[in-house]
Design a protein around this motif. Sequence first.
Motif, PDB file in Angstrom:
ATOM      1  N   PHE A 185       0.718  -1.068  -0.424  1.00  0.00           N
ATOM      2  CA  PHE A 185      -0.147  -0.312  -0.171  1.00  0.00           C
ATOM      3  C   PHE A 185       0.480   1.474   0.379  1.00  0.00           C
ATOM      4  N   LEU A 186       1.874   1.172   0.696  1.00  0.00           N
ATOM      5  CA  LEU A 186       2.254   2.005   1.002  1.00  0.00           C
ATOM      6  C   LEU A 186       3.751   2.959   0.150  1.00  0.00           C
ATOM      7  N   ILE A 187       4.448   1.997  -0.254  1.00  0.00           N
ATOM      8  CA  ILE A 187       4.799   2.713  -1.536  1.00  0.00           C
ATOM      9  C   ILE A 187       4.703   4.002  -2.558  1.00  0.00           C
ATOM     10  N   ARG A 188       5.382   5.040  -2.538  1.00  0.00           N
ATOM     11  CA  ARG A 188       5.541   6.256  -3.080  1.00  0.00           C
ATOM     12  C   ARG A 188       6.226   6.158  -4.384  1.00  0.00           C
ATOM     13  N   SER A 189       7.152   5.153  -4.383  1.00  0.00           N
ATOM     14  CA  SER A 189       8.523   6.222  -5.433  1.00  0.00           C
ATOM     15  C   SER A 189       8.442   3.986  -6.868  1.00  0.00           C
ATOM     16  N   GLY A 190       8.843   4.747  -7.646  1.00  0.00           N
ATOM     17  CA  GLY A 190       9.457   3.382  -8.536  1.00  0.00           C
ATOM     18  C   GLY A 190      10.159   2.794  -8.062  1.00  0.00           C
ATOM     19  N   GLN A 191      10.985   3.322  -7.087  1.00  0.00           N
ATOM     20  CA  GLN A 191      12.551   2.667  -6.833  1.00  0.00           C
ATOM     21  C   GLN A 191      12.475   1.946  -5.802  1.00  0.00           C
ATOM     22  N   GLN A 192      11.471   2.335  -4.740  1.00  0.00           N
ATOM     23  CA  GLN A 192      10.896   1.011  -3.663  1.00  0.00           C
ATOM     24  C   GLN A 192      10.315  -0.090  -3.891  1.00  0.00           C
ATOM     25  N   GLU A 193       9.542  -0.737  -5.373  1.00  0.00           N
ATOM     26  CA  GLU A 193       9.307  -0.892  -5.739  1.00  0.00           C
ATOM     27  C   GLU A 193       9.500  -3.056  -5.641  1.00  0.00           C
ATOM     28  N   GLY A 194      10.893  -2.590  -6.808  1.00  0.00           N
ATOM     29  CA  GLY A 194      11.563  -4.141  -6.091  1.00  0.00           C
ATOM     30  C   GLY A 194      11.032  -4.913  -7.535  1.00  0.00           C
ATOM     31  N   LEU A 195      10.306  -6.135  -6.972  1.00  0.00           N
ATOM     32  CA  LEU A 195      10.748  -7.373  -7.469  1.00  0.00           C
ATOM     33  C   LEU A 195       8.370  -7.692  -7.331  1.00  0.00           C
TER      34      LEU A 195
END
Length: 824
Positions: A185-195
Motif C-alpha cells: 500500500f505505502l510505496i511512493r516511488s518506483g525505486q521502492q518497489e523491487g520485484l
Amino acid sequence: MNKFFALILILLSATAFAQSAPVVFGVLIDENRHPAEGVLVFYDNDGVRSQTTSDKTGFYKLEVPTGKEVTIYFSHISFTTVFVAQTLGNNGKGEINVVLQPSAKVMNELVIEGDTKRTRVQGITKISPEVIRKIPGANAGVENILKLLGGVNSNNELSTQYSVRGGSYDENLVYVEDIEIYRPFLIRSGQQEGLSFTNTSMVENVEFSSGGFQAKYGDKLSSVLDITYRRPLKFGVQAEASFLGGSVTVENASKNQKWSGIIGARYRDNSLLVNSQETKSNFKPTYTDIQSMINFMPTSNWELSFLGNISQNKYHYQPLTRQTNFGTIDDPIALQIFYDGREKDEYTTYFGALKSTYKVSENFVFKVIGSLYHTQEQEHFDILAQYALGEVDTNIGSETFGDIKFARAVGSQLNHARNDLDALIANIEVKGYHNIKKDRLEWGIKYTREDIRDRLLEWEVIDSAGFSLRPPVIDLPRNDQPYNPYKGELVPYQSIRATNFVQINRFSGYVQWNHRAKLGTADVWINAGVRAHQWQVTGDVHGDSQMTVSPRAQFTIKPSWNKDMLFRLSGGFYHQPPFYRELRDSIGGVRPNVKAQQSIHIVLGNDYSFKLWNRPFKLVSEAYYKKLDNVNTYTLENVRVRYRANNDAVAYAYGLDFRLNGEFVPGTESWLTFGYLKTEENINDRGYIARPTDQRLKFGILFQDYVPNIPSLKAYLNMVYNTGLPGGSPSYADSYKYQSRLNDYRRVDAGFSYVFTDAKKDYPKGHWLAVFKELTLGLEIYNMFNNQNSITNTWVRDVYTKSQYGIPNYLTSRVFSLKLNVSI
C-alpha cells in the motif's frame, strides 16, 4: 500448446532417448495437466501391431521391435491424435511424455481449434514466457512486455506499475492461478518497489486484456492480467544472475505424476540503476522473495494446488546532493540541493492460497479457492533539504562554471514521516464450469474480508530566507512576509495525522454464458454475463451497505472469407468498488461511503492473420470508448496515488490501438505497436482537463534478431516512445492551475547474448555442454541512447514572486549489465 508444438515435444523426447528402447514408456496428460486415462498407445509395422492404454495416472508402457522404424500413435476420441516415427536401437528404454490437446471436433469450449483461437475470439493478448524472459529491461518481467502493448503506458523503468487506456495504477486486475494478487500500500516511488509478484521462471501462460473483458474477471475498470504457472513433468533447474541480482528455480515431479512442485527464490539489488540518477546517495535497496507452487492429484479427477509467497523489500536511503539543470539555452536554471537525514522503508508480505479443482464429470468442473494476504509496511524518514534555485554560471573559464550564481529562491525543507500499516485480506471462492453441447456456463461466488490497521504521521516544514512558510489550504490571519512580521503560531506547511482501523466485508459473484453458432456461413461466438458486488465499511467509521451490478457481453464473428479475419464487439458496465486506498482522502481520513467508480466500455476490434514473405503475421486493431461516472479523482506523485475520495467528477477516454507481430526475422517473433489515447475529467462542472494518465501517443517495438553466419549470437531490442504526461501538481493544489506536461519519454533497452546451448542443440555424452538444457551469456544496455526522461516534478516555492517551480525528477541514465542464464 497446439498440435505442432505437441509433435515437436514428442520428436525432441524421442530423439533424446533413441539409443536402445525395446520398451517405450511415459506419462500422458491433458492441457490442464490432468492424467489422460484410456489413451490408446500403439504401433502398426508391416502388419505387426502392439498396443496398450494409459492407466488412471496417465502412465503407459509399450513394447516395440528392436532396430526397426516404427510410428507410435497416441489416440483418444477426446484428444487430437499425435504420432512420432522413430527407429529404436538395441536394449535400453525410451521415455516419451506427451501433453495431449482437445480434439476440435468434440470440444465444448468456446474455441475454433485450440487455445490460440480462444484468445483470438475473446480479444486476449497471449505472451510467450520465452519472450518475457529474453527481452531486456531495467525491471524485466511480465510488466516489461506489457508496457510495449498499445494502450498500456508507464514512464518509469523502476516500477512494475502501469496504466491502461487512461486508468490509474489501481485499476488493473492481476491473477495467478485464478487467485487475485495484491501489492503493498505505502510505496511512493518506483525505486521502492523491487520485484513483481510474478516469477517469470515459473510462468507457463500469460494472457492480457486491456478492456471489454468478461464477467468472470473481477471488479476493476481497466485491464486483466491472467497468469498460469507451470506444472513440471520431471526434475529441472533454472538459474539467472546479473549485476542487478539473480534467481534460482527448481522443479520436479513424482514418477506417477501425482505430485509436482516448483519453487523459486529471487534477489534484486537496484543500486546499479539508482546510482545513475541525479541524486547522489548512500543507497542499497534490496528485495528478496521465495515463491512455490505444489500440486497433488489424489485421483485423475481431483487436483489440489498450493501457491505461497514470502517477500521483503528493504529500502534504506541516505541522500547526499542533487543538481538538476533545466530551463533553456538562453536562460539556464538549476536546482541545487544538499541533504541531511535518511529514509528507512520496509515492506514484508506473506501470501498463501489453496485451490481444489474437481472434475465431477466430462461436462462439469468445480473449483474451491481460499487465500490469505498479509502485509506489514513501514515508511520512516527525516530528510532535511537545503536548496538554492537560480541562474547557472555558463562561463566555461569560470571557477564556478555550472554552479548557481544568482539565487531566485533559497531555503530549506524538512520532511518527516512515521507511517505504519498492517493489512490482512482473506478470500474464499467457489467456481463452476458446465459444458452443454455448444454452450458453456460459468459461475462463481466470492467472499472477501479486509482488515486494515493504518497510522499516518507525516509533515513538511518549508523555511525560506529565515522564516517558515504558512500552509496554503487553511484560513489564517493576514500574512505578507517578509514585508511585515507574522506573529501567529508556527505550523507545518503540510501535516497529515490519522489512525485508521477499518474492516471491509465484500460479497461478489458472477454468471456468464458462452455460445457458438452459425450466422449464414460465418462462425459466431457470443458471451454474455453479469457480475454483482456488495460491500460495507466498518470499524472506526461505519458506512452504508452498497451494491453494484455489471452486465457485460462479447460478440465475435469470423466470416467465411479467404482472409483469416475476426471481428469483435465487446463492452458493458464495469464498476470498481473502493479499496482502502480509495477510501482514504488526501489528509488521511477514511470516508466510508465513497461510491464505486463506474465505466461503460465499448471496444470494437479486428484480428487479421496473414502470410508475409511466406511467414506468419498478425495485425490486431482496436477502437475503444469509455464513459466514467462517480470518478474518484487523484494526484499522482511518482507511483503514489492520493485520492480525494469524494466522487465529484465525470470523465471519458477514447483511442485506437494497433499491434503487428510476426516473424520479421525467420524463427523469431517481433512486435510493432501504436496507440492513441485521450482522457479528460470534469471536476464539479468546472470544465474538462487532462487526467494524470493522459498520454496521447505511444509507439513500441519489440525486436529479435540473430547474426546469419553466427546464429548463436542473438540481439533483442525493447523500444518505447511516449508523449509527455501531465506534470502533476502539489497534492494540496488546484489541479486546474497546473496543466503543463512533462517531456516526451524515449527509451531503448538492448540485449546481446551468445547461446552456448539450448533445446535446438545436441551434444554427445561427456561433452561439457551436454549437462545443460540452456546456457546463455549476454550483455544488456539499459537506456541505450542515454535519454533524459522524467517521471514527476519537484515543486519549489519562491516566496518573493509567490511562484511555484516544477523541477523535473529525472529517471535512470545509461547502464550496462551482464546476464547469465543456466538451465539443467
